[in-house]
Write a protein that holds these residues in place. Structure first.
Motif, mmCIF file in Angstrom:
data_model
loop_
_atom_site.group_PDB
_atom_site.id
_atom_site.type_symbol
_atom_site.label_atom_id
_atom_site.label_comp_id
_atom_site.label_asym_id
_atom_site.label_seq_id
_atom_site.Cartn_x
_atom_site.Cartn_y
_atom_site.Cartn_z
ATOM 1 N N VAL A 17 58.573 56.198 11.329
ATOM 2 C CA VAL A 17 59.520 56.074 10.139
ATOM 3 C C VAL A 17 59.151 57.172 9.039
ATOM 4 O O VAL A 17 60.331 57.542 8.413
ATOM 5 N N ALA A 18 57.832 57.528 8.732
ATOM 6 C CA ALA A 18 57.444 58.505 7.970
ATOM 7 C C ALA A 18 58.038 59.808 8.306
ATOM 8 O O ALA A 18 58.577 60.547 7.508
ATOM 9 N N GLY A 19 58.357 60.135 9.646
ATOM 10 C CA GLY A 19 58.941 61.258 10.164
ATOM 11 C C GLY A 19 60.432 61.455 9.842
ATOM 12 O O GLY A 19 60.883 62.607 9.400
ATOM 13 N N PHE A 20 61.228 60.207 9.930
ATOM 14 C CA PHE A 20 62.405 60.395 9.462
ATOM 15 C C PHE A 20 62.529 60.361 7.901
ATOM 16 O O PHE A 20 63.586 60.801 7.684
ATOM 17 N N VAL A 21 61.972 59.665 7.327
ATOM 18 C CA VAL A 21 61.972 59.988 6.033
ATOM 19 C C VAL A 21 61.618 61.295 5.467
ATOM 20 O O VAL A 21 62.522 61.828 4.520
ATOM 21 N N SER A 22 60.770 61.921 6.113
ATOM 22 C CA SER A 22 60.413 63.371 5.461
ATOM 23 C C SER A 22 61.719 64.229 6.072
ATOM 24 O O SER A 22 61.998 65.243 5.030
ATOM 25 N N ILE A 23 62.592 63.903 6.843
ATOM 26 C CA ILE A 23 63.502 64.869 7.207
ATOM 27 C C ILE A 23 64.691 64.519 6.170
ATOM 28 O O ILE A 23 65.196 65.438 5.534
ATOM 29 N N GLY A 24 65.096 63.245 5.885
ATOM 30 C CA GLY A 24 65.839 63.019 4.321
ATOM 31 C C GLY A 24 65.185 63.595 3.295
ATOM 32 O O GLY A 24 66.005 64.069 2.354
ATOM 33 N N LEU A 25 63.931 63.641 3.119
ATOM 34 C CA LEU A 25 63.315 64.134 1.930
ATOM 35 C C LEU A 25 63.473 65.905 1.940
ATOM 36 O O LEU A 25 63.707 66.444 1.111
ATOM 37 N N SER A 26 63.347 66.252 3.057
ATOM 38 C CA SER A 26 63.695 67.588 3.102
ATOM 39 C C SER A 26 64.992 68.269 2.779
ATOM 40 O O SER A 26 65.200 69.275 1.955
ATOM 41 N N PHE A 27 65.918 67.329 3.345
ATOM 42 C CA PHE A 27 67.444 67.752 2.929
ATOM 43 C C PHE A 27 67.860 67.519 1.447
ATOM 44 O O PHE A 27 68.205 68.201 0.699
ATOM 45 N N THR A 28 67.188 66.259 0.971
ATOM 46 C CA THR A 28 67.339 66.096 -0.602
ATOM 47 C C THR A 28 66.769 66.966 -1.520
ATOM 48 O O THR A 28 67.291 67.330 -2.387
ATOM 49 N N SER A 29 65.490 67.357 -1.126
ATOM 50 C CA SER A 29 64.788 68.259 -1.985
ATOM 51 C C SER A 29 65.382 69.631 -2.058
ATOM 52 O O SER A 29 65.395 70.455 -2.925
ATOM 53 N N TRP A 30 66.006 70.132 -0.905
ATOM 54 C CA TRP A 30 66.698 71.390 -0.626
ATOM 55 C C TRP A 30 67.788 71.263 -1.320
ATOM 56 O O TRP A 30 68.413 72.376 -2.351
ATOM 57 N N PHE A 31 68.729 70.240 -1.386
ATOM 58 C CA PHE A 31 69.973 70.079 -2.014
ATOM 59 C C PHE A 31 69.822 70.023 -3.579
ATOM 60 O O PHE A 31 70.294 70.640 -4.449
ATOM 61 N N LEU A 32 68.930 69.307 -3.997
ATOM 62 C CA LEU A 32 68.458 69.132 -5.341
ATOM 63 C C LEU A 32 68.040 70.368 -6.181
ATOM 64 O O LEU A 32 68.223 70.796 -7.223
ATOM 65 N N SER A 33 67.061 70.929 -5.299
ATOM 66 C CA SER A 33 66.809 72.345 -5.817
ATOM 67 C C SER A 33 67.487 73.432 -5.794
ATOM 68 O O SER A 33 67.795 74.097 -6.817
ATOM 69 N N LYS A 34 68.397 73.592 -5.102
ATOM 70 C CA LYS A 34 69.687 74.306 -4.669
ATOM 71 C C LYS A 34 70.677 74.101 -6.143
ATOM 72 O O LYS A 34 71.109 74.969 -6.760
ATOM 73 N N HIS A 35 71.065 72.669 -6.507
ATOM 74 C CA HIS A 35 71.917 72.559 -7.462
ATOM 75 C C HIS A 35 71.338 72.373 -8.883
ATOM 76 O O HIS A 35 72.324 72.457 -9.768
ATOM 77 N N LEU A 36 70.000 71.946 -8.996
ATOM 78 C CA LEU A 36 69.719 71.680 -10.271
ATOM 79 C C LEU A 36 68.630 72.789 -10.949
ATOM 80 O O LEU A 36 68.419 72.823 -11.984
ATOM 81 N N GLU A 37 68.025 73.731 -9.975
ATOM 82 C CA GLU A 37 67.170 74.645 -10.699
ATOM 83 C C GLU A 37 68.084 76.129 -10.490
ATOM 84 O O GLU A 37 68.793 76.214 -9.709
ATOM 85 N N ARG A 38 67.378 76.834 -11.290
ATOM 86 C CA ARG A 38 67.969 78.134 -11.358
ATOM 87 C C ARG A 38 67.285 79.105 -10.659
ATOM 88 O O ARG A 38 67.596 80.547 -10.811
ATOM 89 N N ALA A 39 66.279 78.771 -9.804
ATOM 90 C CA ALA A 39 65.522 79.741 -9.049
ATOM 91 C C ALA A 39 65.962 80.397 -7.934
ATOM 92 O O ALA A 39 65.552 81.246 -7.298
ATOM 93 N N GLY A 40 67.413 79.785 -7.479
ATOM 94 C CA GLY A 40 68.211 80.353 -6.308
ATOM 95 C C GLY A 40 67.811 79.622 -5.153
ATOM 96 O O GLY A 40 67.008 78.650 -4.836
ATOM 97 N N VAL A 41 68.618 79.947 -4.291
ATOM 98 C CA VAL A 41 68.779 79.294 -2.807
ATOM 99 C C VAL A 41 67.389 79.662 -1.811
ATOM 100 O O VAL A 41 66.897 78.849 -1.466
ATOM 101 N N ALA A 42 66.616 80.764 -2.321
ATOM 102 C CA ALA A 42 65.365 80.982 -1.670
ATOM 103 C C ALA A 42 64.364 80.021 -1.988
ATOM 104 O O ALA A 42 63.636 79.441 -1.090
#
Length: 71
Positions: A17-42
């Motif tokens: 379960v922790a493995g699958f949750v970390s996959i979801g968190l990975s996508f969520t953190s990427w998406f939120l960082s991309k759209h909410l931070e000004r630091a860019g896609v990198a």
């Protein structure tokens, strides 16, 4: 180590379960960082990759615990 984890109450299913949750968190953190931070896609990519690297570790621990539980 697996014996100690098992004795502490950690089961293979918990690790999976922790493995699958970390996959979801990975996508969520990427998406939120991309759209909410000004630091860019990198930076968003680095966050996604960092958290995404946890999943194989959790799955490996789950496999080890599953083997331990069968014996």
């Amino acid at each position: 180590m697996l014996q100690r984890l098992h004795e502490a109450g950690l089961k293979a299913d918990h690790a999976y379960v922790a493995g699958f949750v970390s996959i979801g968190l990975s996508f969520t953190s990427w998406f939120l960082s991309k759209h909410l931070e000004r630091a860019g896609v990198a930076r968003a990519d680095r966050w996604g990759i960092f958290i995404g690297e946890w999943a194989p570790t959790f799955f490996a621990i789950g496999n080890g615990l599953r083997t331990y539980e069968k014996h």
